[in-house]
Design an enzyme around this catalytic site. Sequence first.
Site, short mmCIF file in Angstrom:
data_model
loop_
_atom_site.label_atom_id
_atom_site.label_comp_id
_atom_site.label_asym_id
_atom_site.label_seq_id
_atom_site.Cartn_x
_atom_site.Cartn_y
_atom_site.Cartn_z
N GLY A 231 0.82 -1.20 0.00
CA GLY A 231 0.00 0.00 0.00
C GLY A 231 0.85 1.25 0.00
O GLY A 231 1.75 1.40 -0.82
N ASP A 232 0.57 2.16 0.94
CA ASP A 232 1.35 3.39 1.03
C ASP A 232 2.35 3.34 2.19
O ASP A 232 2.76 4.37 2.71
CB ASP A 232 0.43 4.60 1.18
N GLU A 233 2.72 2.13 2.59
CA GLU A 233 3.65 1.95 3.69
C GLU A 233 5.04 1.55 3.19
O GLU A 233 5.18 0.62 2.40
CB GLU A 233 3.13 0.88 4.65
#
Length: 333
Positions: A231-233
């Site tokens: 994801g955005d991690e």
Amino acid sequence: MTPAKILVVDDEVELERLIRQRFRKKIQAQEFDFLFAADGVEALRRLQSGIQVDMVLTDINMPKMDGLTLLGQLSGLRQPLRAVVMSAYSDMSSIRRAMNQGAFDFLTKPIDFQDLELTIQKTLQSVQAIREQQQQLQQAQQALMRVAYYDSLTGLPNRSWFIQRLAQLIEQPSANRLYAVLFIDLDRFKLINDSFGHVIGDALLTQVAQRLQHSLQSCPQSPGVVARLGGDEFAILLEDVKNIAEVIVIVQQIQTQLERPFQIEEMEIYSQASIGITLNSLGLKRYDRPEELLRDADVAMYCAKAQGKGRFQVFDPTMQIPAKSALFVKESR
């Protein structure tokens, strides 16, 4: 064009002269490069020196080390080569033993040089086929490694790679070695992704990955690696840091990089990041599992996010208390 290297192992000096004469044109055209050894001992010494040989043409009956013994030693060499044995026609029992030991083909003495040339060509074709198969296998293994350990969107190492690297560091404990894990979560990414679509979201993630890598390159004193967890991690491993102050300087540089607008399809998109920090040694606390390091950096990141956008927090064991309480409340509902 690299000539094919053929190692001829025979104690008959006359054979070397005849081969050089018969294959003179191919030697001059750099198609063949013949090497010569008087016995198996000399041949094995050459092969073990690291020289790349495509084919071994060996007599069976020789002093010091015979051809059958040499054949047994060839299997331990890490190079794809084929062996062809030579012996008198009356010595078919030795030829049969040589074939059972892995010889590719055989020639009878006295040598028919036309037959020798055909045998060399056939053997070299087999060696080339083996090398192509090995290359294809290596490429397939590399492709599998990329799928297993690298993120397809950004090209960064993925969570599996990151966990494996942390495990290696934990297994090699050093009283003085300090390293840090940064857990990075983009602020407002869901809003950007929902508003502009996945294409823009993916482009943003790719540019974020590039900026994170650039940030580390500008800090050569603390070698590190960036990974995309999903994801955005993202996560960063900083190896061999001196202290927490050094880590905070790097984190501030990262946040400065991410605060600049991202140019995507003629748009300026703004996104900051919340960052959680943990060290492998926090007072008396020592980590035994890589997942624990990543978990605590994640907890610190959520504490930073709770304070507003573009913040960072260093993990403190007391942070786990509200995190566990929130989890208990959530599961009780």
